[in-house]
Design an enzyme around this catalytic site. Structure first.
Site, mmCIF file in Angstrom:
data_model
loop_
_atom_site.group_PDB
_atom_site.id
_atom_site.type_symbol
_atom_site.label_atom_id
_atom_site.label_comp_id
_atom_site.label_asym_id
_atom_site.label_seq_id
_atom_site.Cartn_x
_atom_site.Cartn_y
_atom_site.Cartn_z
ATOM 1 N N GLU A 85 0.820 -1.206 0.000
ATOM 2 C CA GLU A 85 0.000 0.000 0.000
ATOM 3 C C GLU A 85 0.858 1.263 0.000
ATOM 4 O O GLU A 85 0.518 2.246 -0.648
ATOM 5 C CB GLU A 85 -0.968 -0.007 1.187
ATOM 6 C CG GLU A 85 -2.077 -1.027 1.067
ATOM 7 C CD GLU A 85 -2.932 -0.818 -0.181
ATOM 8 O OE1 GLU A 85 -3.024 0.324 -0.668
ATOM 9 O OE2 GLU A 85 -3.501 -1.800 -0.674
ATOM 10 N N TYR A 132 -6.647 6.438 3.989
ATOM 11 C CA TYR A 132 -6.724 5.395 2.965
ATOM 12 C C TYR A 132 -5.930 4.158 3.386
ATOM 13 O O TYR A 132 -6.429 3.025 3.325
ATOM 14 C CB TYR A 132 -6.207 5.899 1.613
ATOM 15 C CG TYR A 132 -5.945 4.732 0.689
ATOM 16 C CD1 TYR A 132 -6.992 4.093 0.045
ATOM 17 C CD2 TYR A 132 -4.663 4.213 0.546
ATOM 18 C CE1 TYR A 132 -6.768 2.966 -0.736
ATOM 19 C CE2 TYR A 132 -4.422 3.100 -0.226
ATOM 20 C CZ TYR A 132 -5.482 2.484 -0.872
ATOM 21 O OH TYR A 132 -5.262 1.356 -1.620
ATOM 22 N N ASP A 161 -9.363 4.660 -3.156
ATOM 23 C CA ASP A 161 -8.228 5.138 -3.930
ATOM 24 C C ASP A 161 -8.751 5.758 -5.228
ATOM 25 O O ASP A 161 -9.965 5.848 -5.453
ATOM 26 C CB ASP A 161 -7.225 4.019 -4.190
ATOM 27 C CG ASP A 161 -7.624 3.099 -5.333
ATOM 28 O OD1 ASP A 161 -8.840 3.012 -5.647
ATOM 29 O OD2 ASP A 161 -6.730 2.459 -5.919
ATOM 30 N N CYS A 211 -12.500 0.141 -15.835
ATOM 31 C CA CYS A 211 -13.007 1.524 -15.753
ATOM 32 C C CYS A 211 -11.829 2.480 -15.625
ATOM 33 O O CYS A 211 -11.717 3.241 -14.667
ATOM 34 C CB CYS A 211 -13.963 1.656 -14.568
ATOM 35 S SG CYS A 211 -14.974 3.151 -14.592
ATOM 36 N N CYS A 266 -15.981 -0.241 -21.462
ATOM 37 C CA CYS A 266 -17.334 -0.375 -20.943
ATOM 38 C C CYS A 266 -18.013 -1.671 -21.386
ATOM 39 O O CYS A 266 -18.866 -2.208 -20.666
ATOM 40 C CB CYS A 266 -18.169 0.834 -21.352
ATOM 41 S SG CYS A 266 -17.539 2.395 -20.680
ATOM 42 N N CYS A 273 -17.421 -4.283 -18.804
ATOM 43 C CA CYS A 273 -17.734 -3.937 -17.424
ATOM 44 C C CYS A 273 -18.918 -4.753 -16.908
ATOM 45 O O CYS A 273 -19.973 -4.811 -17.559
ATOM 46 C CB CYS A 273 -18.053 -2.452 -17.314
ATOM 47 S SG CYS A 273 -18.462 -1.929 -15.631
ATOM 48 N N CYS A 326 -24.685 1.455 -14.881
ATOM 49 C CA CYS A 326 -23.813 2.625 -14.823
ATOM 50 C C CYS A 326 -24.556 3.906 -15.205
ATOM 51 O O CYS A 326 -25.063 4.047 -16.328
ATOM 52 C CB CYS A 326 -22.618 2.428 -15.761
ATOM 53 S SG CYS A 326 -21.467 3.822 -15.773
#
Length: 297
Positions: free
Chosen positions: A42, A125, A143, A198, A205, A208, A214
């Site tokens: 991270e 975060y 994020d 994305c 798309c 997705c 969406c």
């Protein structure tokens, strides 16, 4: 960000099922990584792509498999091992976190969100990400990738705001599945969806799993009409000069003279400013006689 009425349930299963099939096999996702491996990843992944992180991550964990191993070495060694990942203050912060974990928590990364947040260099975060990915807890992990998915799927906008807003945090919490394990999986899945499908510039798309849900697609994929997106430049910036100066110090086994640093950049004012910044940030330690080294304390 304008938000349509939230109906999170139809989003959960498609995204989590997609993740089960398409998740990348990354070392910090494997059980053997443990909480320390998750924390290291991270820190390294902030503003840095996976492809650049992978080799440094593997070397780091091989050298410092536990927080105490890193804490036992000078912070300059963390800066040296950070290599060219960029934003090297992260290396100092990770070293400070390892020292605090060793001193306060018996060398084990804490599983309590508040204790994670209290570690040096750990912000909102990172604490949520470690608690979620390492310990399977229920936290909103926001994020850039997740924010973009939520902005499009729920907010109907191409991009999220430049900085995380309170409205985004409320939305992320509202979208969390109730069950802890499912919420942790959702956090990882939405992050992966933003990274692989994305994406910022060329979203796929047609691939997705929640295209039918969406709001951005339903609105005709309207172009961004908010503040200009912040571009990242590097060539000729103080960041580039800092990187060149640090490269000299990382490769040296002994303190280096001012002349060795002067050789890496012709413009003296910018070079001095960059070196002063490195000293102020604790990344470089000045010594008597115009010598410099990576920090020992």
């Amino acid at each position: 960000m304008t938000v349509t009425p939230i109906t999170p349930a139809p989003l959960h299963a498609p995204v989590i099922d997609w993740f089960a099939v398409h998740a990348r096999d990354l070392p910090w996702r494997r059980p053997e990584a443990g909480p320390w491996g998750v924390m290291v990843s991270e820190f390294m992944l902030q503003q840095t792509p996976v492809s650049r992180v992978l080799p440094v991550y593997e070397q780091w964990l091989a050298r410092w498999p536990r927080p105490a191993d890193l804490a036992a070495e000078p912070p300059g060694e963390a800066v040296r091992a950070w290599g060219r990942l960029g934003y090297p203050r992260r290396a100092l912060r990770l070293h400070a976190a390892a020292s605090a974990i060793t001193e306060r928590h018996g060398g084990e990364v804490p599983d309590d969100h508040a204790k994670l947040l209290a570690l040096p260099g750990v912000g909102e975060y990172t604490a949520a990400a470690v608690a979620s990915f390492a310990y399977g807890q229920r936290h909103a992990v926001l994020d850039t990738n997740v924010r973009r998915v939520f902005a499009r799927a729920v907010g109907g906008t191409q991009y999220p705001p430049n900085a995380t807003t309170a409205a985004e945090r409320r939305l992320a919490r509202a979208l969390l599945p109730e069950e802890e394990a499912v919420a942790a999986r959702w956090a990882a899945a939405t992050m992966e969806l933003g990274a692989l499908v994305c994406t910022a510039r060329t979203p796929s798309c047609t691939r997705c799993p929640i295209a039918a849900e969406c709001a951005w697609l339903a609105a005709g994929s309207p172009a961004h009409d908010g503040p200009p997106r912040r571009g990242q430049t590097y060539a000729g910036t103080d960041r580039q000069v800092r990187g060149k100066l640090l490269a000299v110090l990382r490769e040296a086994v002994a303190p280096v003279p001012q002349a060795a640093l002067d050789a890496v950049w012709d413009e003296p004012v910018q070079r001095a400013r960059a070196l002063d910044g490195l000293v102020a940030d604790g990344l470089v330690e000045p010594l008597a006689g115009g010598m410099y080294r990576l920090p020992l304390t």
